[in-house]
Write a protein that holds these residues in place. Structure first.
Motif, mmCIF file in Angstrom:
data_model
loop_
_atom_site.group_PDB
_atom_site.id
_atom_site.type_symbol
_atom_site.label_atom_id
_atom_site.label_comp_id
_atom_site.label_asym_id
_atom_site.label_seq_id
_atom_site.Cartn_x
_atom_site.Cartn_y
_atom_site.Cartn_z
ATOM 1 N N ALA A 8 9.082 51.223 -22.909
ATOM 2 C CA ALA A 8 8.457 52.528 -22.705
ATOM 3 C C ALA A 8 9.165 53.583 -23.549
ATOM 4 N N PRO A 10 9.100 58.097 -24.137
ATOM 5 C CA PRO A 10 8.534 59.378 -23.697
ATOM 6 C C PRO A 10 7.624 59.976 -24.759
ATOM 7 N N TYR A 32 1.331 58.368 -30.849
ATOM 8 C CA TYR A 32 2.001 58.077 -29.583
ATOM 9 C C TYR A 32 2.148 56.569 -29.378
ATOM 10 N N GLY A 36 5.709 53.961 -28.785
ATOM 11 C CA GLY A 36 5.875 52.799 -27.910
ATOM 12 C C GLY A 36 6.180 51.533 -28.689
ATOM 13 N N ARG A 76 4.274 66.154 -20.232
ATOM 14 C CA ARG A 76 5.121 64.986 -20.463
ATOM 15 C C ARG A 76 4.322 63.754 -20.095
ATOM 16 N N GLU A 78 4.289 59.147 -20.825
ATOM 17 C CA GLU A 78 5.062 57.965 -21.196
ATOM 18 C C GLU A 78 4.095 56.958 -21.792
ATOM 19 N N PRO A 99 4.217 60.107 -16.093
ATOM 20 C CA PRO A 99 5.340 59.394 -15.475
ATOM 21 C C PRO A 99 5.586 59.754 -14.016
#
Length: 139
Positions: A8, A10, A32, A36, A76, A78, A99
């Protein structure tokens, strides 16, 4: 499909990620996913420097994204990336979620093939180096 190994990372939504509607522009989700994927490769000891040193690159040949909820400024999130196929191609599944609540924001996957850096030839079978890196999770 269940991931063999996952990691994972952020996600912080910044102003430059937004579209005129003040939500994250759809094309930024690929960025994004990359966060990951980089965390995943680091976890298995096959980060981009190690990948290059192994003589193989893993270009994306297919990508699918399904959007459930928008991301907004300063939110935020994840991204969880997991290897789900590896023998003839590399398929990585992604989940972007909140998250705190666990709410699903976006799902997707990318498909990669090994490319011999020197010859630019696609490999039809996973090179031994990736098998070795995944071996702790295959036992």
């Amino acid at each position: 499909m269940k991931a063999i190994v996952s990691a994972a990372a952020p996600v912080d939504v910044h102003f430059h990620d937004l579209d005129p509607m003040n939500i994250v522009w759809h094309g930024n989700y690929a960025k994004y996913f990359e966060l990951g994927r980089a965390a995943l490769f680091t976890k298995i000891g096959y980060g981009y420097a190690a990948m290059k040193n192994s003589g193989f690159a893993w270009p994306v040949i297919d990508m699918h994204i399904r959007y459930y909820r928008p991301l907004e400024l300063a939110q935020r999130a994840e991204v969880v990336a997991g290897v789900v196929e590896w023998e003839n191609r590399l398929k990585i599944d992604y989940l972007i979620r909140d998250p705190e609540s666990g709410r699903k924001i976006t799902r997707g996957h990318t498909v990669h093939v090994a490319l011999d850096i020197a010859t630019k030839e696609m490999q039809w079978e996973t090179p031994p180096v990736l098998r070795e890196k995944l071996s702790p999770w295959l036992a």
